[in-house]
Write a protein that holds these residues in place. Structure first.
Motif, mmCIF file in Angstrom:
data_model
loop_
_atom_site.group_PDB
_atom_site.id
_atom_site.type_symbol
_atom_site.label_atom_id
_atom_site.label_comp_id
_atom_site.label_asym_id
_atom_site.label_seq_id
_atom_site.Cartn_x
_atom_site.Cartn_y
_atom_site.Cartn_z
ATOM 1 N N ASN A 61 0.827 -1.211 0.000
ATOM 2 C CA ASN A 61 0.000 0.000 0.000
ATOM 3 C C ASN A 61 0.859 1.258 0.000
ATOM 4 N N VAL A 62 1.975 1.219 0.734
ATOM 5 C CA VAL A 62 2.886 2.379 0.753
ATOM 6 C C VAL A 62 3.409 2.645 -0.655
ATOM 7 N N ILE A 63 3.807 1.564 -1.361
ATOM 8 C CA ILE A 63 4.342 1.721 -2.721
ATOM 9 C C ILE A 63 3.252 2.234 -3.659
ATOM 10 N N LEU A 64 2.068 1.644 -3.583
ATOM 11 C CA LEU A 64 0.981 2.042 -4.484
ATOM 12 C C LEU A 64 0.628 3.512 -4.314
ATOM 13 N N LYS A 65 0.608 3.979 -3.064
ATOM 14 C CA LYS A 65 0.231 5.378 -2.826
ATOM 15 C C LYS A 65 1.340 6.330 -3.267
ATOM 16 N N SER A 66 2.596 5.970 -3.005
ATOM 17 C CA SER A 66 3.694 6.883 -3.363
ATOM 18 C C SER A 66 3.888 6.971 -4.868
ATOM 19 N N MET A 67 3.419 5.945 -5.647
ATOM 20 C CA MET A 67 3.657 5.915 -7.087
ATOM 21 C C MET A 67 2.403 6.266 -7.892
ATOM 22 N N ARG A 68 1.485 6.962 -7.286
ATOM 23 C CA ARG A 68 0.326 7.416 -8.052
ATOM 24 C C ARG A 68 0.762 8.447 -9.081
ATOM 25 N N LYS A 69 0.159 8.378 -10.282
ATOM 26 C CA LYS A 69 0.535 9.329 -11.338
ATOM 27 C C LYS A 69 0.029 10.735 -11.016
ATOM 28 N N ASN A 70 -1.082 10.822 -10.336
ATOM 29 C CA ASN A 70 -1.623 12.110 -9.917
ATOM 30 C C ASN A 70 -0.962 12.514 -8.599
ATOM 31 N N PRO A 71 -0.179 13.587 -8.574
ATOM 32 C CA PRO A 71 0.525 13.971 -7.335
ATOM 33 C C PRO A 71 -0.412 14.186 -6.157
ATOM 34 N N GLN A 72 -1.649 14.580 -6.414
ATOM 35 C CA GLN A 72 -2.578 14.840 -5.312
ATOM 36 C C GLN A 72 -2.991 13.564 -4.592
ATOM 37 N N GLU A 73 -2.815 12.409 -5.250
ATOM 38 C CA GLU A 73 -3.181 11.140 -4.629
ATOM 39 C C GLU A 73 -2.011 10.508 -3.895
ATOM 40 N N ARG A 74 -0.816 11.098 -4.005
ATOM 41 C CA ARG A 74 0.356 10.560 -3.301
ATOM 42 C C ARG A 74 0.378 11.094 -1.867
ATOM 43 N N TYR A 75 1.417 10.688 -1.140
ATOM 44 C CA TYR A 75 1.650 11.281 0.179
ATOM 45 C C TYR A 75 1.882 12.780 -0.006
ATOM 46 N N GLN A 76 1.331 13.543 0.887
ATOM 47 C CA GLN A 76 1.438 14.996 0.756
ATOM 48 C C GLN A 76 2.741 15.554 1.324
ATOM 49 N N SER A 77 3.491 14.724 2.070
ATOM 50 C CA SER A 77 4.762 15.171 2.629
ATOM 51 C C SER A 77 5.606 13.940 2.964
ATOM 52 N N ALA A 78 6.899 14.163 3.099
ATOM 53 C CA ALA A 78 7.801 13.077 3.494
ATOM 54 C C ALA A 78 7.463 12.590 4.901
ATOM 55 N N GLU A 79 7.022 13.495 5.760
ATOM 56 C CA GLU A 79 6.682 13.104 7.127
ATOM 57 C C GLU A 79 5.511 12.134 7.133
ATOM 58 N N GLU A 80 4.518 12.386 6.259
ATOM 59 C CA GLU A 80 3.361 11.491 6.188
ATOM 60 C C GLU A 80 3.786 10.101 5.710
ATOM 61 N N MET A 81 4.644 10.062 4.703
ATOM 62 C CA MET A 81 5.106 8.765 4.187
ATOM 63 C C MET A 81 5.955 8.039 5.222
ATOM 64 N N MET A 82 6.801 8.775 5.947
ATOM 65 C CA MET A 82 7.656 8.145 6.956
ATOM 66 C C MET A 82 6.806 7.565 8.083
ATOM 67 N N GLU A 83 5.769 8.257 8.471
ATOM 68 C CA GLU A 83 4.887 7.740 9.523
ATOM 69 C C GLU A 83 4.243 6.431 9.078
ATOM 70 N N ASP A 84 3.857 6.351 7.793
ATOM 71 C CA ASP A 84 3.277 5.120 7.256
ATOM 72 C C ASP A 84 4.314 4.003 7.222
ATOM 73 N N LEU A 85 5.540 4.328 6.853
ATOM 74 C CA LEU A 85 6.611 3.325 6.814
ATOM 75 C C LEU A 85 6.924 2.785 8.209
ATOM 76 N N GLU A 86 6.903 3.666 9.201
ATOM 77 C CA GLU A 86 7.260 3.256 10.556
ATOM 78 C C GLU A 86 6.212 2.331 11.181
ATOM 79 N N THR A 87 4.992 2.363 10.663
ATOM 80 C CA THR A 87 3.925 1.555 11.270
ATOM 81 C C THR A 87 3.463 0.408 10.383
ATOM 82 N N CYS A 88 3.971 0.324 9.147
ATOM 83 C CA CYS A 88 3.414 -0.644 8.193
ATOM 84 C C CYS A 88 3.706 -2.094 8.569
ATOM 85 N N LEU A 89 4.708 -2.333 9.433
ATOM 86 C CA LEU A 89 5.028 -3.709 9.817
ATOM 87 C C LEU A 89 4.445 -4.096 11.173
ATOM 88 N N LEU A 90 3.626 -3.235 11.749
ATOM 89 C CA LEU A 90 2.957 -3.591 12.999
ATOM 90 C C LEU A 90 1.956 -4.723 12.727
#
Length: 711
Positions: A242-271
């Motif tokens: 899901n992290v990969i799918l969201k970060s690689m959206r062709k429409n920038p508005q559908e991607r993570y809006q900031s590096a902090e948002e993506m990092m928070e998702d990465l830090e919790t994705c293996l819980l």
């Protein structure tokens, strides 16, 4: 560049990488005695202002950042035509090499790397810097696992007046964002798209888009969907996909809006709560049907729009031309004719002279010393070109001719020019400083200078100053010039401090311990005494500062502590414990257990009795340790006595007493109304009598309840 001392401070050791703009060298900072990486602009760009501007931009971009996941910039400068940036040297590999070697990576490792990259991008974005070239080649992984983002060569500072650099496509096409491929504005979300591709590649071992040309790859970023990660590698958790799918959206508005948002998702994705989360769904991407716009030309006309045509004559020149006098044209014609006739006369005279020059045969001078060759050619009526070609040629000694511009036997005019090719000395390498390096590190440096491993010899010796497995000294010395084909290199490697294995001295007598210490080349610093309840007098109870089996250097001082026996303030007291069977004349198993200053749960007696008797228990009491005596009968605790240190010292201990055991007046076989069985009847009666055998004194010799205290 190898061996060159840049700016009088940075000694170049070896080349370790390079890109389209620059070459990267490992160097030693002589002033601070540390290794650094130096990026040097390629020579073909040193006169290109655009490249120099981009090169400096990298230094400015990275120097404004200070983060544990960003390569630090130490210095920037120029020496003649050498433009360079001095940066932190990261000992390890880049992510591209790691992916090639062992992709797909473990999910935990890939997420950890991506999280650190995201942290670095977040810091850069906060400082208004977009990297624009995130790819595995620009991600360094140190030996400690630390991730470092480098190469801000095409990073662009985002300001209010310049948001994007249009007209050119900059970066690596396989990691482009769709907007990057279009050549339009690229922002923070473009970096996150590229990071998504890097994470995809780490987990699948392949790139999402491949093509026959950069244009075809760029079109796929714009128009096509990629194969989803879990289809390639089913071991990828859904939360990570899901992290990969969201970060690689062709429409920038559908991607993570900031590096902090993506990092928070990465830090919790293996819980555990997220690993099996539902697959992320998106609406159809509008950009997937767009066609890539034509790539804007980077060329611009060098002539300003308002510059007049160079071929157009101004009005003043036309006016001046009309004022030329009429006699000028005939004069020019006559002068030209005279000049032509003079030249022709000279040519005729030269040709006649050449026709009269005698011819000579060129002698062979190959394999002759240079001086002899020159002498022979001059004696043969030939001239030697002062521009001698000097180069190293295997098998040709220095100063020996290996080529001549006219072959032997050629007939030429006298005084014709002959150019010689003469062997030069073999270029020598500069021995790097190997002190403090491991053999493997030294071998890598030497192999980079074409040294054969078979010519490297190793010696080992103990050394108190240099850690084990590190080089103490070398021959030839650092900085010496050497021929890689002939050199014999000797490396002396430290075995560390000379040590002995510390034995256990515990339980030895004082003399035995001292003798053992001295036999190992150690020294006895002190022998201390200490009272002990547990260790026999005269025996070692402690050793310091090294425990058994630790490595100790010869000459180390050892302190031992020897037991002086029991403390002076102990009290020895004999406590007489009365015991009795359950019934007079019948056997009962009696077990007396006590705890005192010398230990716990020690057994005083364990035997069978049929009549009442007294068991002496020798107690050792300490000021902070009272004694406890427990009496077990037939597996049950029937009495517990406490003897205090104060009572024993003052002689005020109350001796315990018990009532004589009863005589059984009921037949052993039992009868109706007494439990229905022999065993049941005995238990009932035992319970009744046990309750009566206790002693209720208030000093701890109290009456026990045998029924409720099973052992």
């Amino acid at each position: 560049m190898i061996g060159h001392e840049l700016a009088g401070r940075y000694k170049i050791i070896e080349r370790i990488g390079g890109g389209g703009m620059a070459l990267v060298y490992q160097a030693q900072d002589i002033l601070l005695n540390r290794y650094v990486a130096i990026k040097v602009l390629r020579q073909q760009f040193v006169h290109d202002e655009e490249f120099i501007r981009r090169f400096r931009r990298e230094a400015q971009s990275a120097a404004s950042l200070s983060h544990s996941n960003v390569v630090s910039i130490y210095d920037v400068g120029q020496e003649d035509d050498i433009h360079y940036i001095v940066m932190e040297y990261v000992e390890g590999n880049n992510l591209n090499e790691i992916i090639k070697e062992r992709a797909p990576l473990q999910v935990e490792e890939a997420v950890r790397i991506a999280t650190q990259i995201c942290d670095a991008l977040g810091h850069a974005h906060q400082n208004q810097i977009i990297h624009r070239d995130i790819k595995p080649h620009n991600i360094l992984i140190g030996r400690n696992g630390r991730v470092k983002v480098t190469d801000f060569g095409i990073a662009r500072a985002v300001t209010s007046t310049t948001i994007t650099q249009t007209g050119s496509v900059v970066g690596s096409v396989h990691y482009f964002s769709p907007e990057h491929a279009k050549g339009v504005a690229t922002g923070e979300k473009s970096d996150l798209y590229s990071l998504g591709i890097v994470l995809y590649q780490m987990l699948t071992g392949r790139l999402p888009f491949l093509g026959e040309s950069p244009i075809s790859v760029a079109l796929k970023h714009l128009q096509e969907e990629f194969e989803e990660p879990r289809e390639v590698n089913p071991l990828i958790p859904q939360s990570v996909e899901n992290v990969i799918l969201k970060s690689m959206r062709k429409n920038p508005q559908e991607r993570y809006q900031s590096a902090e948002e993506m990092m928070e998702d990465l830090e919790t994705c293996l819980l555990p709560s997220r690993i099996n989360e539902p697959k992320m769904e998106f609406e159809e991407d509008e950009d997937s049907t767009l066609v890539m716009p034509a790539i804007k030309s980077m060329e611009r006309s060098s002539r300003p729009k308002d510059e007049p045509d160079a071929e157009e004559d101004g009005p003043d020149e036309k006016a001046a031309g009309r004022r030329k006098r009429k006699w000028v044209k005939p004069t020019v014609i006559i002068a030209s004719v005279l000049l032509f006739l003079g030249i022709m006369a000279g040519v005729v005279a030269y040709v006649n002279k050449m026709l009269e020059v005698p011819e000579v045969t060129v002698p062979g001078v190959v394999d002759m010393p240079e001086e002899d060759a020159i002498r022979l050619l001059e004696e043969s009526g030939l001239a030697v070109d002062p521009e001698v070609i000097r180069e190293y040629k295997p098998g040709v000694d220095e100063g020996i001719v290996f080529g001549q511009s006219r072959p032997e036997g050629t007939v030429v005019k006298k005084d014709s020019l002959i150019q010689l090719s003469v062997g030069a000395a073999k270029p020598l390498s500069v021995m790097p400083d190997l002190s403090g390096k491991t053999y493997e590190e030294a071998l890598a440096l030497l192999k980079a200078q074409n040294v054969n491993e078979e010519t490297i010899k190793q010696n080992t010796e103990h050394n108190d100053e240099v850690d084990a497995d590190k080089i103490i000294r070398q021959s030839p010395a650092a900085g010496a010039e050497f021929d890689p084909d002939q050199v014999e290199i000797v490396l002396t490697i430290s075995r560390g401090k000379q040590t002995v294995n510390m034995p256990s001295l515990i339980g030895m007598s004082r003399d035995e311990a001292v003798k053992t210490i001295e036999s190992l080349g150690l020294e006895v610093e002190a022998v201390k005494e200490k009272s002990s309840y547990d260790v026999e007098r005269g025996k070692v109870m402690e050793q310091w500062p090294f425990e058994a089996n630790e490595a100790v250097s010869p000459g180390t001082k050892i302190t031992i502590t020897v037991s002086s026996g029991l403390p002076d303030d102990i009290v020895n007291y004999r406590y007489n414990v009365p015991v009795a069977p359950a019934y007079e004349g019948e056997p009962s198993r009696i077990r007396v257990v006590f705890t005192d200053a010398l230990g716990e749960n020690k057994e005083a007696v364990n035997k069978t009795i049929t009549t009442m008797e007294t068991i002496p228990v020798d107690l050792v009491l300490a000021p902070n340790k009272d004694a406890t005596v427990m009496v077990h009968r037939d597996g049950r605790v029937i009495d517990t006595y406490v003897v205090s240190y104060t009572d024993a010292k003052n002689g005020t201990v109350t001796e315990p007493t018990i009532e004589p055991p009863p005589v059984r007046d009921v037949p052993v076989s039992g009868g109706e109304g007494e439990g229905g069985s022999e065993e049941g009847g005995s238990e009932d009666e035992g319970e009744g009598h046990d309750n009566g055998n206790g002693n209720g004194n208030g000093n701890g010799n109290g009456r026990g309840n045998g029924r409720g205290n099973d052992d």
